[in-house]
Design a protein around this motif. Structure first.
Motif, PDB file in Angstrom:
ATOM      1  N   VAL A  62       0.834  -1.205   0.000  1.00 25.35           N
ATOM      2  CA  VAL A  62       0.000   0.000   0.000  1.00 25.35           C
ATOM      3  C   VAL A  62       0.867   1.252   0.000  1.00 25.35           C
ATOM      4  N   ARG A  63       1.893   1.261   0.870  1.00 23.56           N
ATOM      5  CA  ARG A  63       2.781   2.435   0.924  1.00 23.56           C
ATOM      6  C   ARG A  63       3.474   2.669  -0.413  1.00 23.56           C
ATOM      7  N   GLN A  64       3.949   1.573  -1.018  1.00 27.01           N
ATOM      8  CA  GLN A  64       4.626   1.705  -2.312  1.00 27.01           C
ATOM      9  C   GLN A  64       3.663   2.217  -3.381  1.00 27.01           C
ATOM     10  N   GLN A  65       2.445   1.666  -3.373  1.00 31.66           N
ATOM     11  CA  GLN A  65       1.447   2.083  -4.365  1.00 31.66           C
ATOM     12  C   GLN A  65       1.059   3.543  -4.154  1.00 31.66           C
ATOM     13  N   GLU A  66       0.923   3.941  -2.901  1.00 36.09           N
ATOM     14  CA  GLU A  66       0.578   5.345  -2.609  1.00 36.09           C
ATOM     15  C   GLU A  66       1.724   6.275  -2.993  1.00 36.09           C
ATOM     16  N   GLN A  67       2.949   5.796  -2.751  1.00 32.17           N
ATOM     17  CA  GLN A  67       4.109   6.605  -3.135  1.00 32.17           C
ATOM     18  C   GLN A  67       4.165   6.758  -4.652  1.00 32.17           C
ATOM     19  N   LEU A 114      -5.386   0.169  -5.656  1.00 30.86           N
ATOM     20  CA  LEU A 114      -5.310   0.420  -4.214  1.00 30.86           C
ATOM     21  C   LEU A 114      -6.574  -0.022  -3.478  1.00 30.86           C
ATOM     22  N   VAL A 115      -7.692  -0.029  -4.178  1.00 34.68           N
ATOM     23  CA  VAL A 115      -8.972  -0.347  -3.515  1.00 34.68           C
ATOM     24  C   VAL A 115      -8.937  -1.726  -2.852  1.00 34.68           C
ATOM     25  N   PRO A 116      -8.617  -2.812  -3.584  1.00 29.41           N
ATOM     26  CA  PRO A 116      -8.584  -4.128  -2.918  1.00 29.41           C
ATOM     27  C   PRO A 116      -7.458  -4.237  -1.887  1.00 29.41           C
ATOM     28  N   LEU A 117      -6.348  -3.548  -2.126  1.00 38.09           N
ATOM     29  CA  LEU A 117      -5.253  -3.584  -1.159  1.00 38.09           C
ATOM     30  C   LEU A 117      -5.676  -2.940   0.161  1.00 38.09           C
ATOM     31  N   ARG A 118      -6.345  -1.801   0.078  1.00 34.05           N
ATOM     32  CA  ARG A 118      -6.812  -1.127   1.295  1.00 34.05           C
ATOM     33  C   ARG A 118      -7.888  -1.941   1.996  1.00 34.05           C
ATOM     34  N   GLU A 119      -8.721  -2.620   1.217  1.00 43.11           N
ATOM     35  CA  GLU A 119      -9.740  -3.484   1.809  1.00 43.11           C
ATOM     36  C   GLU A 119      -9.084  -4.652   2.539  1.00 43.11           C
ATOM     37  N   ARG A 120      -8.070  -5.237   1.919  1.00 42.26           N
ATOM     38  CA  ARG A 120      -7.333  -6.327   2.557  1.00 42.26           C
ATOM     39  C   ARG A 120      -6.622  -5.826   3.799  1.00 42.26           C
ATOM     40  N   GLN A 121      -6.077  -4.636   3.728  1.00 45.64           N
ATOM     41  CA  GLN A 121      -5.404  -4.026   4.869  1.00 45.64           C
ATOM     42  C   GLN A 121      -6.389  -3.835   6.028  1.00 45.64           C
ATOM     43  N   ARG A 122      -7.585  -3.368   5.707  1.00 45.02           N
ATOM     44  CA  ARG A 122      -8.611  -3.169   6.733  1.00 45.02           C
ATOM     45  C   ARG A 122      -9.002  -4.503   7.371  1.00 45.02           C
ATOM     46  N   GLU A 123      -9.204  -5.528   6.541  1.00 47.51           N
ATOM     47  CA  GLU A 123      -9.588  -6.854   7.048  1.00 47.51           C
ATOM     48  C   GLU A 123      -8.523  -7.423   7.981  1.00 47.51           C
ATOM     49  N   LEU A 124      -7.275  -7.282   7.571  1.00 45.53           N
ATOM     50  CA  LEU A 124      -6.182  -7.814   8.390  1.00 45.53           C
ATOM     51  C   LEU A 124      -6.043  -7.060   9.702  1.00 45.53           C
TER      52      LEU A 124
END
Length: 243
Positions: A62-67, A114-124
């Motif tokens: 996520v950080r890399q994608q946001e960067q 980023l959408v599925p990555l952030r969703e996965r991040q939230r779930e974890l």
């Protein structure tokens, strides 16, 4: 017990050792509820560790994608500034417009990724928080069970203290070499280093003993006579009792 023969004292040492063995085995016989609670704690720890490792990887992505997305947006902003500076240059306008469009499409793709990555991040994060909550909820009851079990183990060790003291006194009166050999035999022979002769047989391995071995063992002298089959020390308790 000091009036006993050396071999009879060694046999008494074995009786004490077997009793202490039983107490040590009992120490390891944990209550089912404690065993289950420890297993649950282990499962929670493993699940939490796995979740945090996975979350760390997702956070990094996520950080890399946001960067990368931030860098792309900066490129769009710079291209827009250059386009504005060259407002009267049609060719430059077209080039910068095309560049801005390409960058915009790339930024949109990054946003979508980023959408599925952030969703996965939230779930974890939710899963890790839930596992921590379960761990906190388990801790008080587990601590209570651990304290209760520590008291159980202390009681078992207290029960064996008199036997340990008696054993130390008996061993102190015996030949050190004989005691060492007895310990090695006992360790190799499932706890029995000294066995009785009954009906002309070794009660350790049930072999019929030669008459000369029986006669020599009947003397009860050190070094002890060994069974020619299993190697254990032999003793005639019937004769020892008669004495």
């Amino acid at each position: 017990m000091t009036d006993l023969s050396p071999l009879r004292r060694l046999h008494r040492v074995q009786e004490l050792d077997l009793g202490l063995d039983r107490l040590r085995d009992e120490e390891q016989n944990f209550p089912d509820d404690l065993r289950a609670a420890r297993a649950e704690q282990g499962r929670l720890n493993n699940d939490l560790e796995d979740t945090e490792i996975t979350l760390e990887g997702v956070d990094k992505r996520v950080r890399q994608q946001e960067q990368d997305l931030g860098g792309t947006r900066e490129q769009i902003a710079r291209a827009a500034e250059e386009q504005e500076k060259n407002a009267f240059d049609a060719r430059a306008q077209s080039q910068y417009g095309s560049r801005i469009q390409q960058l915009g499409e790339r930024a949109d793709e990054m946003e979508e990724d980023l959408v599925p990555l952030r969703e996965r991040q939230r779930e974890l994060n939710e899963k890790a928080a839930d596992l921590r909550a379960q761990h906190r909820a388990l801790r008080p009851s587990l601590n209570t069970m651990e304290e209760k079990d520590e008291a159980r183990i202390e009681d078992l060790r207290a029960q064996g203290e008199a036997d340990r003291q008696e054993r130390a006194g008996l061993v102190g009166d015996l030949d050190a070499r004989t005691v060492r050999e007895y310990d090695m035999i006992r360790k190799a022979k499932k706890g029995l280093g000294v066995v009785e002769i009954k009906g002309g047989r070794c009660t350790g391995c049930n072999v019929v003993l030669p008459i000369n071995v029986q006669q020599k063992a009947a003397l009860g002298k050190l070094p002890p006579v060994k069974c020619p089959s299993c190697g254990r020390f032999l003793i005639r308790l019937d004769l020892e009792s008669a004495e």
